[in-house]
Motif scaffolding. Structure first.
Motif, PDB file in Angstrom:
ATOM      1  N   TRP A   1      -9.513  19.179   1.709  1.00  0.00           N
ATOM      2  CA  TRP A   1      -9.315  19.130   0.251  1.00  0.00           C
ATOM      3  C   TRP A   1      -7.866  18.860  -0.114  1.00  0.00           C
ATOM      4  O   TRP A   1      -7.578  18.223  -1.133  1.00  0.00           O
ATOM      5  N   LEU A   2      -6.931  19.320   0.714  1.00  0.00           N
ATOM      6  CA  LEU A   2      -5.527  19.011   0.470  1.00  0.00           C
ATOM      7  C   LEU A   2      -5.274  17.510   0.621  1.00  0.00           C
ATOM      8  O   LEU A   2      -4.614  16.890  -0.225  1.00  0.00           O
ATOM      9  N   PHE A   3      -5.817  16.921   1.672  1.00  0.00           N
ATOM     10  CA  PHE A   3      -5.583  15.499   1.928  1.00  0.00           C
ATOM     11  C   PHE A   3      -6.296  14.599   0.924  1.00  0.00           C
ATOM     12  O   PHE A   3      -5.770  13.577   0.509  1.00  0.00           O
ATOM     13  N   VAL A   4      -7.510  14.965   0.540  1.00  0.00           N
ATOM     14  CA  VAL A   4      -8.285  14.079  -0.320  1.00  0.00           C
ATOM     15  C   VAL A   4      -7.665  13.950  -1.706  1.00  0.00           C
ATOM     16  O   VAL A   4      -7.839  12.933  -2.388  1.00  0.00           O
ATOM     17  N   TRP A   5      -6.905  14.961  -2.120  1.00  0.00           N
ATOM     18  CA  TRP A   5      -6.269  14.905  -3.437  1.00  0.00           C
ATOM     19  C   TRP A   5      -5.012  14.041  -3.451  1.00  0.00           C
ATOM     20  O   TRP A   5      -4.328  13.964  -4.478  1.00  0.00           O
ATOM     21  N   GLU A   6      -4.727  13.350  -2.360  1.00  0.00           N
ATOM     22  CA  GLU A   6      -3.629  12.381  -2.360  1.00  0.00           C
ATOM     23  C   GLU A   6      -4.093  11.009  -2.847  1.00  0.00           C
ATOM     24  O   GLU A   6      -3.278  10.087  -2.952  1.00  0.00           O
ATOM     25  N   PHE A   7      -5.380  10.895  -3.157  1.00  0.00           N
ATOM     26  CA  PHE A   7      -5.902   9.613  -3.638  1.00  0.00           C
ATOM     27  C   PHE A   7      -5.158   9.104  -4.875  1.00  0.00           C
ATOM     28  O   PHE A   7      -4.913   7.893  -4.985  1.00  0.00           O
ATOM     29  N   PRO A   8      -4.782   9.962  -5.845  1.00  0.00           N
ATOM     30  CA  PRO A   8      -4.021   9.460  -7.005  1.00  0.00           C
ATOM     31  C   PRO A   8      -2.713   8.768  -6.629  1.00  0.00           C
ATOM     32  O   PRO A   8      -2.260   7.884  -7.358  1.00  0.00           O
ATOM     33  N   VAL A   9      -2.103   9.153  -5.511  1.00  0.00           N
ATOM     34  CA  VAL A   9      -0.882   8.471  -5.066  1.00  0.00           C
ATOM     35  C   VAL A   9      -1.189   7.015  -4.753  1.00  0.00           C
ATOM     36  O   VAL A   9      -0.468   6.094  -5.166  1.00  0.00           O
ATOM     37  N   PHE A  10      -2.280   6.786  -4.031  1.00  0.00           N
ATOM     38  CA  PHE A  10      -2.685   5.417  -3.703  1.00  0.00           C
ATOM     39  C   PHE A  10      -3.005   4.623  -4.962  1.00  0.00           C
ATOM     40  O   PHE A  10      -2.594   3.466  -5.104  1.00  0.00           O
ATOM     41  N   VAL A  11      -3.734   5.236  -5.899  1.00  0.00           N
ATOM     42  CA  VAL A  11      -4.100   4.547  -7.147  1.00  0.00           C
ATOM     43  C   VAL A  11      -2.858   4.182  -7.942  1.00  0.00           C
ATOM     44  O   VAL A  11      -2.748   3.070  -8.478  1.00  0.00           O
ATOM     45  N   THR A  12      -1.897   5.089  -8.018  1.00  0.00           N
ATOM     46  CA  THR A  12      -0.664   4.824  -8.758  1.00  0.00           C
ATOM     47  C   THR A  12       0.091   3.643  -8.173  1.00  0.00           C
ATOM     48  O   THR A  12       0.552   2.746  -8.887  1.00  0.00           O
TER      49      THR A  12
ATOM     50  N   LEU B   1      -1.164   1.268  -6.287  1.00  0.00           N
ATOM     51  CA  LEU B   1      -1.993   0.077  -6.467  1.00  0.00           C
ATOM     52  C   LEU B   1      -1.794  -0.522  -7.847  1.00  0.00           C
ATOM     53  O   LEU B   1      -1.657  -1.748  -8.002  1.00  0.00           O
ATOM     54  N   LEU B   2      -1.752   0.317  -8.868  1.00  0.00           N
ATOM     55  CA  LEU B   2      -1.578  -0.173 -10.227  1.00  0.00           C
ATOM     56  C   LEU B   2      -0.184  -0.750 -10.443  1.00  0.00           C
ATOM     57  O   LEU B   2      -0.018  -1.779 -11.112  1.00  0.00           O
ATOM     58  N   ARG B   3       0.826  -0.097  -9.862  1.00  0.00           N
ATOM     59  CA  ARG B   3       2.199  -0.562 -10.051  1.00  0.00           C
ATOM     60  C   ARG B   3       2.505  -1.837  -9.270  1.00  0.00           C
ATOM     61  O   ARG B   3       3.367  -2.618  -9.652  1.00  0.00           O
ATOM     62  N   ARG B   4       1.808  -2.043  -8.156  1.00  0.00           N
ATOM     63  CA  ARG B   4       2.088  -3.196  -7.300  1.00  0.00           C
ATOM     64  C   ARG B   4       0.947  -4.231  -7.328  1.00  0.00           C
ATOM     65  O   ARG B   4       0.910  -5.114  -6.477  1.00  0.00           O
ATOM     66  N   ARG B   5       0.056  -4.156  -8.292  1.00  0.00           N
ATOM     67  CA  ARG B   5      -1.138  -5.009  -8.285  1.00  0.00           C
ATOM     68  C   ARG B   5      -0.801  -6.500  -8.326  1.00  0.00           C
ATOM     69  O   ARG B   5      -1.563  -7.324  -7.814  1.00  0.00           O
ATOM     70  N   ARG B   6       0.342  -6.869  -8.901  1.00  0.00           N
ATOM     71  CA  ARG B   6       0.699  -8.282  -9.002  1.00  0.00           C
ATOM     72  C   ARG B   6       1.341  -8.825  -7.732  1.00  0.00           C
ATOM     73  O   ARG B   6       1.468 -10.043  -7.588  1.00  0.00           O
ATOM     74  N   THR B   7       1.746  -7.960  -6.856  1.00  0.00           N
ATOM     75  CA  THR B   7       2.432  -8.416  -5.642  1.00  0.00           C
ATOM     76  C   THR B   7       1.684  -8.053  -4.366  1.00  0.00           C
ATOM     77  O   THR B   7       2.170  -8.321  -3.271  1.00  0.00           O
ATOM     78  N   LEU B   8       0.497  -7.453  -4.488  1.00  0.00           N
ATOM     79  CA  LEU B   8      -0.235  -7.017  -3.311  1.00  0.00           C
ATOM     80  C   LEU B   8      -0.591  -8.182  -2.393  1.00  0.00           C
ATOM     81  O   LEU B   8      -0.640  -8.036  -1.173  1.00  0.00           O
ATOM     82  N   HIS B   9      -0.836  -9.352  -2.992  1.00  0.00           N
ATOM     83  CA  HIS B   9      -1.235 -10.504  -2.189  1.00  0.00           C
ATOM     84  C   HIS B   9      -0.128 -10.956  -1.233  1.00  0.00           C
ATOM     85  O   HIS B   9      -0.397 -11.639  -0.241  1.00  0.00           O
ATOM     86  N   ALA B  10       1.109 -10.577  -1.549  1.00  0.00           N
ATOM     87  CA  ALA B  10       2.244 -11.006  -0.722  1.00  0.00           C
ATOM     88  C   ALA B  10       2.525 -10.063   0.440  1.00  0.00           C
ATOM     89  O   ALA B  10       3.387 -10.348   1.273  1.00  0.00           O
ATOM     90  N   ILE B  11       1.804  -8.945   0.502  1.00  0.00           N
ATOM     91  CA  ILE B  11       2.047  -7.979   1.574  1.00  0.00           C
ATOM     92  C   ILE B  11       1.430  -8.501   2.866  1.00  0.00           C
ATOM     93  O   ILE B  11       0.233  -8.797   2.919  1.00  0.00           O
ATOM     94  N   PRO B  12       2.206  -8.648   3.926  1.00  0.00           N
ATOM     95  CA  PRO B  12       1.663  -9.162   5.190  1.00  0.00           C
ATOM     96  C   PRO B  12       0.711  -8.165   5.840  1.00  0.00           C
ATOM     97  O   PRO B  12       0.790  -6.950   5.596  1.00  0.00           O
ATOM     98  N   LEU B  13      -0.158  -8.687   6.674  1.00  0.00           N
ATOM     99  CA  LEU B  13      -1.114  -7.828   7.372  1.00  0.00           C
ATOM    100  C   LEU B  13      -0.396  -6.777   8.209  1.00  0.00           C
ATOM    101  O   LEU B  13      -0.854  -5.627   8.312  1.00  0.00           O
ATOM    102  N   ALA B  14       0.740  -7.169   8.800  1.00  0.00           N
ATOM    103  CA  ALA B  14       1.501  -6.220   9.611  1.00  0.00           C
ATOM    104  C   ALA B  14       1.938  -5.018   8.795  1.00  0.00           C
ATOM    105  O   ALA B  14       1.957  -3.885   9.284  1.00  0.00           O
ATOM    106  N   GLY B  15       2.286  -5.244   7.514  1.00  0.00           N
ATOM    107  CA  GLY B  15       2.676  -4.147   6.650  1.00  0.00           C
ATOM    108  C   GLY B  15       1.524  -3.201   6.373  1.00  0.00           C
ATOM    109  O   GLY B  15       1.701  -1.976   6.315  1.00  0.00           O
ATOM    110  N   VAL B  16       0.334  -3.764   6.200  1.00  0.00           N
ATOM    111  CA  VAL B  16      -0.856  -2.937   5.977  1.00  0.00           C
ATOM    112  C   VAL B  16      -1.154  -2.094   7.211  1.00  0.00           C
ATOM    113  O   VAL B  16      -1.449  -0.893   7.117  1.00  0.00           O
TER     114      VAL B  16
END
Length: 274
Positions: free
Chosen positions: A172-183, A185-200
């Motif tokens: 339950w501690l770990f699962v509540w970190e999902f909002p960090v990912f969403v935040t 994602l929303l802030r970087r949504r215009r540049t996500l396509h430029a992230i290389p696979l190695a970075g992922v």
């Protein structure tokens, strides 16, 4: 031994965060990895005892602040500076917190070992050559990170003991970190396509290292005093100092590695005490 393994994992994922181009995205991927692993833990272990929920909530909020401060600290400072000071504040503060809030006591010798470890870790960051006194932003975000680390270490150490099932608490501690990912994602949504696979791959790999490291630390909190766990865990600063100075080319390696040796003495001394 569990805590030492966690220390190596922790230093490694922090090094990943430091070297990548977009640290916010990598931290978001780390949070996503935490969420996925947390969901699996919940499926296995279910729901922890109600008494542990206030601690899960408090730790979740502290971890949100941790992500923000860590991101900015690595944006402005070296791995071999930021990591040692941020982690170096934790053993002494956790010892004080465990004494004040969890009722744990330590012998004078154990206190001396904690102080020695903390002094050596802090010396890594505050050496006369290559220190951070002349760069207030690095100092501010690093100290803030250290205070948050100490806070959630005490909170989780107390909470997991009330959970009944450590795996459920972690999930339950770990699962509540999902909002960090969403935040992120929303802030970087215009540049996500430029992230290389190695970075992922680095982000997800760092997340798996991170969740494994902290799971071991939380589990260890059910077996040993919080202050001792925190101090042994901070042996990761030795690995981080070596990675930063020898692999990343950061300066003043002699001073920083020498201070890391002081840390090792303090940690080894603490490990021999009951």
């Amino acid at each position: 031994m569990l805590t030492l393994v966690a220390a190596v994992m922790h230093a490694s994922w922090n090094a990943i965060v430091k070297v990548v181009m977009d640290r916010a995205v990598v931290l978001g991927l780390i949070a996503l990895s935490h969420t996925a692993v947390g969901a699996v833990m919940i499926a296995i272990a279910g729901i922890p005892n109600p008494a542990s929920w206030p601690f899960i909530l408090a730790s979740t909020l502290l971890h949100y602040g941790y992500y923000v401060c860590l991101h900015h600290a690595y944006r402005v400072g070296d791995l071999s500076q930021v990591y040692p000071l941020a982690r170096g504040l934790a053993p002494l503060l956790v010892a004080l917190g465990a004494w004040a809030f969890a009722g744990e006591t330590m012998s004078p010798a154990a206190w001396g070992a904690v102080l020695l470890a903390s002094a050596g870790i802090s010396a890594l960051a505050f050496s006369r050559r290559g220190g951070m006194w002349d760069h207030p932003p690095t100092l501010f975000y690093t100290v803030a990170t250290g205070l948050i680390i100490a806070s959630y270490s005490v909170v989780d150490g107390m909470g997991v003991r009330l959970a009944g099932q450590p795996l459920a608490y972690m999930g339950w501690l770990f699962v509540w970190e999902f909002p960090v990912f969403v935040t992120v994602l929303l802030r970087r949504r215009r540049t996500l396509h430029a992230i290389p696979l190695a970075g992922v791959v680095k982000g997800i790999g760092g997340g798996l290292l991170s969740v494994a490291a902290y799971s071991l630390v939380i589990y260890a909190a059910t077996l040993a005093p919080l202050a001792a766990i925190s101090a042994v865990r901070e042996s990761s600063v030795i690995i981080a100092a070596l990675i930063g100075t020898l692999l990343l080319g950061e300066s003043h390696w002699r001073q920083r590695c020498g201070a890391a040796a002081v840390v090792a003495v303090g940690i080894a001394f603490l490990a021999t005490l009951k």
